[in-house]
Design an enzyme around this catalytic site. Sequence first.
Site, short mmCIF file in Angstrom:
data_model
loop_
_atom_site.label_atom_id
_atom_site.label_comp_id
_atom_site.label_asym_id
_atom_site.label_seq_id
_atom_site.Cartn_x
_atom_site.Cartn_y
_atom_site.Cartn_z
N ARG A 215 100.93 40.36 49.86
CA ARG A 215 100.64 39.50 48.72
C ARG A 215 99.55 38.51 49.15
O ARG A 215 99.52 38.11 50.32
CB ARG A 215 101.90 38.76 48.29
N HIS A 216 98.68 38.13 48.21
CA HIS A 216 97.62 37.17 48.55
C HIS A 216 98.24 35.87 49.10
O HIS A 216 99.39 35.55 48.85
CB HIS A 216 96.80 36.85 47.30
N ASN A 222 99.54 28.44 42.71
CA ASN A 222 100.89 28.59 43.30
C ASN A 222 101.49 27.22 43.58
O ASN A 222 102.68 26.99 43.33
CB ASN A 222 100.86 29.38 44.61
N ARG A 263 91.83 35.53 44.49
CA ARG A 263 92.80 35.26 45.56
C ARG A 263 93.08 36.48 46.44
O ARG A 263 93.36 36.34 47.63
CB ARG A 263 94.10 34.70 44.97
N GLU A 288 96.93 41.09 38.45
CA GLU A 288 98.26 40.55 38.19
C GLU A 288 98.63 40.71 36.71
O GLU A 288 97.73 40.80 35.85
CB GLU A 288 98.31 39.07 38.63
N HIS A 357 99.54 41.16 44.08
CA HIS A 357 100.15 39.95 43.49
C HIS A 357 101.66 40.15 43.39
O HIS A 357 102.16 41.25 43.57
CB HIS A 357 99.60 39.75 42.09
O1 F6P Z 1 102.16 33.89 41.84
C1 F6P Z 1 102.32 33.66 40.49
C2 F6P Z 1 102.34 34.95 39.70
O2 F6P Z 1 101.59 35.94 40.35
C3 F6P Z 1 101.84 34.75 38.28
O3 F6P Z 1 100.46 34.82 38.13
C4 F6P Z 1 102.56 35.84 37.55
O4 F6P Z 1 102.61 35.62 36.16
C5 F6P Z 1 103.91 35.78 38.22
O5 F6P Z 1 103.69 35.43 39.57
C6 F6P Z 1 104.73 37.03 38.16
O6 F6P Z 1 106.05 36.75 38.54
P1 F6P Z 1 107.19 36.52 37.43
O7 F6P Z 1 107.14 37.75 36.59
O8 F6P Z 1 108.45 36.41 38.23
O9 F6P Z 1 106.86 35.31 36.62
#
Ligand code: F6P
Length: 413
Positions: A215-216, A222, A263, A288, A357
């Site tokens: 993962r980045h 974040n 990222r 992502e 991601h």
């Molecule tokens: O790191 C954050 C992220 O990559 C967001 O950009 C993305 O929407 C999310 O995590 C995905 O994780 P979750 O579905 O648990 O919100």
Amino acid sequence: MKAKLVIAMVGLPARGKSTMARKLGRTLEQDGVRVQVFNNGKLRRQMASGASCSTADFFSPANSFGLQMREEIARQNIEAAQAFLAGEGQVAILDATNITRERRAGIMAAFAPVPLCFVECLNADEEALAANLERKAALPEFQDLPREKALENFGQRIAYYEQIYEPLSDEPNRILVDSFDSCILQEQISEVLPYYDRIRDIITTRVVRNLFLVRHGETVYNTENRIGGDSSLTPRGEEQAEALAEHFATVRIPIIFTSNHRRTLQTARPIAARQEPCSIIALPELNEIHAGVCEGLTYEEARQKMPEVARGRAADKYRYVYPGGEGYATMAERVVRGLKKVFYLGNYDENIMIVGHRAVNRMILSRFLSRQEEEIPYIYIPQDRYYHIRIDPYKRSFELVPYRSAPASWVGW
Ligand code: F6P
């Protein structure tokens, strides 16, 4: 006496023949079969001086020197394969275009009565082909040319081959393979061929030698707990990327796949810089999850402004689709497509790294782990560890590895 077989690859350049040949060779070898791949391209690069045998002109049907040289290379490899089979060798794989009927008739005559099977590789996916050409243009044989010129050159080489291309039609034993989808499109087998069931198996089975799913590093978003966006790494994220680079410095990684987001590229660059050479291929399929109306908001802001979104996700996170965006379920198709590109472009016997991601990496992992759909959006995807995935007919392993320690026993693979 052990059964003998010749496998002759067929297909235009950049259609996945060499990857398939190596996959067949390596897996049969693991089965205890004595097998060798005879690759015409490799011999060409050894015989002729670098640049002169890589230019498009060398492949022009009008270039009698090129023609003669390629016939000579084919002859030498056929002789080497004959010698191999006359000794202890069991399966000889001829890895070359072999795209004219005349060339194939010559091969059949040269090996009779040893059974022979042609395996033709096709790839109808234009995007994957374009990405493969990009990869080829970065190969050492084109190092003296700028990218554009290298692409043009390779494209012209393919065009020359297209002029003389005669697909398999009446050869007695033939398999037509979609190398992008790893599936058999047609097969015609007229005699009992040794190893045939195994060969079918190998062609259609996904083998993952070493996939490092990273993962980045930490981003500005974040730290603020923000959704989506395209923010950059924080100093801590940069430090994580450096630590990854250090960790993988002794592990050969020829290609790193990323998304189009900053990222992942920022995380991949220091890793690539410690490898010699290493290309970074950004695939939009690995972007992502798009959070639609929630892009750029913090989870808390989204919950306050749109409580129905938070409720919808809590009720069924896998199937929930962000208004104006995506959901896990709706991402599945593009992620699978991205993975197919990764495996098509990554050399079968080399390590592959994906810098992705949180949501995308969950979807990638779910293709390998058997998890219930509702568990997928909760798979643990930390930023200080990566998944090391290995799948072959003999083992299937997933390991979550901290990258601040020395790489484990697979160093040097
Ligand atoms: O790191 C954050 C992220 O990559 C967001 O950009 C993305 O929407 C999310 O995590 C995905 O994780 P979750 O579905 O648990 O919100």
